[in-house]
Design a protein around this motif. Sequence first.
Motif, PDB file in Angstrom:
ATOM      1  N   SER A  41       1.247 -44.072  13.626  1.00 16.91           N
ATOM      2  CA  SER A  41       2.109 -43.446  12.622  1.00 16.91           C
ATOM      3  C   SER A  41       1.359 -42.538  11.651  1.00 16.91           C
ATOM      4  CB  SER A  41       2.839 -44.530  11.831  1.00 16.91           C
ATOM      5  OG  SER A  41       1.899 -45.347  11.139  1.00 16.91           O
ATOM      6  N   LEU A  42       0.024 -42.503  11.728  1.00 17.76           N
ATOM      7  CA  LEU A  42      -0.755 -41.699  10.782  1.00 17.76           C
ATOM      8  C   LEU A  42      -0.690 -40.208  11.122  1.00 17.76           C
ATOM      9  CD1 LEU A  42      -3.950 -43.919  10.420  1.00 17.76           C
ATOM     10  CD2 LEU A  42      -2.057 -43.686   8.801  1.00 17.76           C
TER      11      LEU A  42
ATOM     12  N   CYS B 263      -5.436 -37.640   8.459  1.00 18.74           N
ATOM     13  CA  CYS B 263      -5.492 -38.868   7.670  1.00 18.74           C
ATOM     14  C   CYS B 263      -6.662 -39.721   8.150  1.00 18.74           C
ATOM     15  CB  CYS B 263      -4.182 -39.630   7.832  1.00 18.74           C
ATOM     16  SG  CYS B 263      -4.093 -41.144   6.859  1.00 18.74           S
TER      17      CYS B 263
ATOM     18  N   LEU C  38      -8.281 -43.647   8.191  1.00 19.94           N
ATOM     19  CA  LEU C  38      -8.126 -45.082   7.969  1.00 19.94           C
ATOM     20  C   LEU C  38      -9.401 -45.760   8.415  1.00 19.94           C
ATOM     21  CD1 LEU C  38      -6.522 -47.774   7.496  1.00 19.94           C
ATOM     22  CD2 LEU C  38      -5.788 -47.577   9.894  1.00 19.94           C
TER      23      LEU C  38
ATOM     24  N   SER D 230      -5.485 -40.841  18.868  1.00 17.32           N
ATOM     25  CA  SER D 230      -4.738 -40.495  17.663  1.00 17.32           C
ATOM     26  C   SER D 230      -5.303 -39.215  17.072  1.00 17.32           C
ATOM     27  CB  SER D 230      -4.850 -41.631  16.642  1.00 17.32           C
ATOM     28  OG  SER D 230      -4.314 -41.254  15.406  1.00 17.32           O
TER      29      SER D 230
ATOM     30  N   ALA E  99      -5.235 -38.792  13.938  1.00 22.76           N
ATOM     31  CA  ALA E  99      -5.824 -39.252  12.674  1.00 22.76           C
ATOM     32  C   ALA E  99      -7.263 -39.694  12.936  1.00 22.76           C
ATOM     33  CB  ALA E  99      -5.011 -40.402  12.106  1.00 22.76           C
TER      34      ALA E  99
ATOM     35  N   VAL F  23      -9.411 -42.642  12.621  1.00 22.32           N
ATOM     36  CA  VAL F  23      -9.313 -44.080  12.412  1.00 22.32           C
ATOM     37  C   VAL F  23     -10.585 -44.750  12.907  1.00 22.32           C
ATOM     38  CG1 VAL F  23      -8.000 -46.181  12.893  1.00 22.32           C
ATOM     39  CG2 VAL F  23      -6.818 -43.979  12.722  1.00 22.32           C
TER      40      VAL F  23
END
Length: 198
Positions: free
Chosen positions: A37-38, A42, A44, A125, A127, A129
């Motif tokens: 969902s990122l 982004c 994390l 992803s 993002a 992470v």
Amino acid sequence: DQDGDEEDGHDETIYPYDHEYAGHLVDDDMHNIMVRSLPIGCRLTAIFDSCHSGSVLDLPYIYSTEGKIKEPNQAVEAGKGAMKAYSAYSKGDMGGVFKAGMGILKVASGGQAKATKKARELKASEADVIQWSGCKDSQTSADAFEAGKATGAMSFAFITSMDANPQQSYQQLLVSVRLVSTCMLSQIGTFIDFIYTQ
């Protein structure tokens, strides 16, 4: 393993404090909630210092302290499986022999490589992470006793390393965490890695 993305054939699960009425969390669900969902760009950084947490976020890549992607080594994995089978046999554990044999079969048939490929296809992803884990999926995470209190050994090493040098790269931090943890507990040095999405 419901979607075929696990090299060992098993999803990882976390049992939170309220699991008796709220249920447990499976790694596929954690990936969907926390990673998929990122948005692009982004970042994390997740720290799991719990048993069997090596791939708890189902991220597709594992990096070494040299900054290189770790690839499955079929010969090493088959050897480990053979040692597990022998150990189980010597204890009279026929279930353990069967389980180890199935693991060897999965390695020999290319199932492990297929799972790695599938994970990279499904779990990448946009993002950034990064997951830190105190152990592999097949291991338990070690505890340390600091100031008379039990704490996760990897968590303690991570905090100690960050306190000593808060401006480290991830690779430098990985080396530093391993150094601190190896000094604390010789067994924890077996696996503290970061796992990455890209």
